[in-house]
Design a protein around this motif. Structure first.
Motif, PDB file in Angstrom:
ATOM      1  N   GLY A 103       0.806  -1.221   0.000  1.00  0.00           N
ATOM      2  CA  GLY A 103       0.000   0.000   0.000  1.00  0.00           C
ATOM      3  C   GLY A 103       0.837   1.268   0.000  1.00  0.00           C
ATOM      4  O   GLY A 103       2.048   1.232   0.191  1.00  0.00           O
ATOM      5  N   ILE A 104       0.145   2.371  -0.223  1.00  0.00           N
ATOM      6  CA  ILE A 104       0.744   3.697  -0.016  1.00  0.00           C
ATOM      7  C   ILE A 104      -0.037   4.327   1.138  1.00  0.00           C
ATOM      8  O   ILE A 104      -1.237   4.586   1.010  1.00  0.00           O
ATOM      9  N   THR A 105       0.629   4.509   2.257  1.00  0.00           N
ATOM     10  CA  THR A 105      -0.009   5.064   3.445  1.00  0.00           C
ATOM     11  C   THR A 105       0.550   6.465   3.675  1.00  0.00           C
ATOM     12  O   THR A 105       1.767   6.654   3.620  1.00  0.00           O
ATOM     13  N   ALA A 106      -0.338   7.418   3.911  1.00  0.00           N
ATOM     14  CA  ALA A 106       0.109   8.800   4.081  1.00  0.00           C
ATOM     15  C   ALA A 106      -0.057   9.243   5.523  1.00  0.00           C
ATOM     16  O   ALA A 106      -1.056   8.950   6.176  1.00  0.00           O
ATOM     17  N   LEU A 107       0.968   9.937   6.004  1.00  0.00           N
ATOM     18  CA  LEU A 107       0.949  10.535   7.331  1.00  0.00           C
ATOM     19  C   LEU A 107       0.831  12.033   7.087  1.00  0.00           C
ATOM     20  O   LEU A 107       1.742  12.652   6.543  1.00  0.00           O
ATOM     21  N   LEU A 108      -0.332  12.589   7.476  1.00  0.00           N
ATOM     22  CA  LEU A 108      -0.633  13.969   7.102  1.00  0.00           C
ATOM     23  C   LEU A 108      -0.672  14.858   8.328  1.00  0.00           C
ATOM     24  O   LEU A 108      -0.730  14.374   9.460  1.00  0.00           O
ATOM     25  N   GLY A 109      -0.678  16.162   8.086  1.00  0.00           N
ATOM     26  CA  GLY A 109      -0.755  17.095   9.200  1.00  0.00           C
ATOM     27  C   GLY A 109       0.133  18.291   8.947  1.00  0.00           C
ATOM     28  O   GLY A 109       1.035  18.238   8.105  1.00  0.00           O
ATOM     29  N   GLY A 110      -0.119  19.343   9.675  1.00  0.00           N
ATOM     30  CA  GLY A 110       0.601  20.599   9.451  1.00  0.00           C
ATOM     31  C   GLY A 110       2.021  20.560   9.984  1.00  0.00           C
ATOM     32  O   GLY A 110       2.494  19.538  10.500  1.00  0.00           O
ATOM     33  N   GLY A 161      -4.889   7.153   4.845  1.00  0.00           N
ATOM     34  CA  GLY A 161      -4.228   8.293   5.471  1.00  0.00           C
ATOM     35  C   GLY A 161      -4.453   8.372   6.969  1.00  0.00           C
ATOM     36  O   GLY A 161      -5.494   7.940   7.482  1.00  0.00           O
ATOM     37  N   TYR A 162      -3.460   8.904   7.653  1.00  0.00           N
ATOM     38  CA  TYR A 162      -3.552   9.223   9.083  1.00  0.00           C
ATOM     39  C   TYR A 162      -3.294  10.710   9.219  1.00  0.00           C
ATOM     40  O   TYR A 162      -2.323  11.216   8.660  1.00  0.00           O
ATOM     41  N   ILE A 163      -4.135  11.406   9.958  1.00  0.00           N
ATOM     42  CA  ILE A 163      -3.917  12.838  10.165  1.00  0.00           C
ATOM     43  C   ILE A 163      -3.422  13.075  11.581  1.00  0.00           C
ATOM     44  O   ILE A 163      -4.065  12.670  12.559  1.00  0.00           O
ATOM     45  N   LEU A 164      -2.270  13.692  11.676  1.00  0.00           N
ATOM     46  CA  LEU A 164      -1.663  13.988  12.973  1.00  0.00           C
ATOM     47  C   LEU A 164      -1.884  15.453  13.324  1.00  0.00           C
ATOM     48  O   LEU A 164      -1.783  16.328  12.463  1.00  0.00           O
ATOM     49  N   MET A 168      -7.506  11.534  13.073  1.00  0.00           N
ATOM     50  CA  MET A 168      -8.424  10.929  12.109  1.00  0.00           C
ATOM     51  C   MET A 168      -7.648   9.974  11.236  1.00  0.00           C
ATOM     52  O   MET A 168      -6.475  10.219  10.949  1.00  0.00           O
ATOM     53  N   ASP A 169      -8.276   8.882  10.824  1.00  0.00           N
ATOM     54  CA  ASP A 169      -7.639   8.031   9.826  1.00  0.00           C
ATOM     55  C   ASP A 169      -8.704   7.332   9.021  1.00  0.00           C
ATOM     56  O   ASP A 169      -9.854   7.213   9.465  1.00  0.00           O
TER      57      ASP A 169
END
Ligand code: ATP
Length: 248
Positions: free
Chosen positions: A34-41, A217-220, A227-228
């Motif tokens: 998979g392509i998993t994204a770790l997101l956030g500012g 995606g996971y939002i940090l 959220m994920d």
């Protein structure tokens, strides 16, 4: 059938300089293929999470003080970055990190240093990297320090590929690049995922582009996953739209 989880991060806490609590219990899973994204500012803890996985925190006076990280069921806490490369996990750091005084091709070859399968296989992989990044082939005799930001990002990914990784931890691939180049690099990431089976965990501030290419995606926010979900769901989520998709 559900894909096997290659990487599991369980409730980790990271503290810098013995006092600064930066990750406050982060958990995530990275399925094979998979392509998993770790997101956030900015400052949310994305880079810290990747560095915790590849054991790069020590030089920053950071420490995992709680929780655990497993790759293929094995704890990674006592593995050095090169042990991890042997197990198939490699990190491409933010800001690219090519050797400026080496040529592009020499940089790519440094990525193969841990391999024991001989020059023929390494040459074949060099051809494979050049097929994905034709620009690197054109620039192969140029000193890396004199290539553009986009070329250096390609060089860093290409160098990682030369270790034949199962999983690439990719930190902020869009950083400092023009939108067209960002699209191009993400397009190559997607092809590497689909055609070579490389698993990606990528940290990215550019939520827009990341959620178009990632599967999950996971939002940090401030060191916590807020959220994920599947990328498709996150793209449609009103909060994500309001707080993240407008930004970039
Ligand atoms: P960025 O996109 O800016 O890299 P990020 O989400 O990757 O953001 P981190 O780099 O992981 O965030 O940083 C998370 C927090 O940890 C920030 O508040 C940052 O200031 C702090 N931090 C990072 N490195 C250190 C360090 N070596 N010592 C102390 N604090 C640090």
């Amino acid at each position: 059938a559900e894909a096997e989880d290659l990487l599991e991060v369980n409730n980790i806490e990271v503290i810098y300089n013995h006092v600064i609590l930066v990750l406050k219990g982060v958990s995530l899973k990275v399925p094979k293929g998979g392509i998993t994204a770790l997101l956030g500012g900015n400052g949310a803890g994305k880079t810290t999470t990747l560095k915790a996985i590849s054991n790069l925190l020590h030089s920053e006076r950071g420490e995992v003080t709680k929780g655990s990280i497993q790759y293929r069921g094995e704890g990674v806490a006592n593995l050095s970055p090169s042990d991890l490369v042997d197990r198939g996990v490699i990190q491409v750091m933010e800001g690219r990190h090519c050797f400026e005084h080496l040529t592009v091709e020499e940089n790519l070859l440094t990525g193969a240093y841990t391999r024991k399968d001989g020059r023929g296989a390494v040459d074949a992989d060099l051809d494979m990297v050049y097929e994905y990044f034709p620009r690197l082939k054109e620039r192969r005799r140029s000193q890396a320090g004199y290539t553009s930001g986009g070329e250096q990002q390609m060089c860093a990914i290409g160098r990682a590929l030369m270790s034949r990784p199962e999983t690439i931890l990719l930190d902020e691939p869009s950083m400092g690049l023009a939108p067209q180049l960002v699209e191009q690099i993400f397009g190559i990431v997607k092809r590497l995922n689909e055609e070579q089976g490389v698993t990606f965990l990528l940290a990215e501030q550019n939520t827009n582009v990341a959620l178009r290419f990632a599967h999950y995606g996971y939002i940090l926010e401030s060191g916590r996953v807020v959220m994920d979900g599947p990328a498709r769901d996150l793209r449609e989520n009103p909060d994500v739209k309001e707080f993240y998709l407008g930004m970039s």
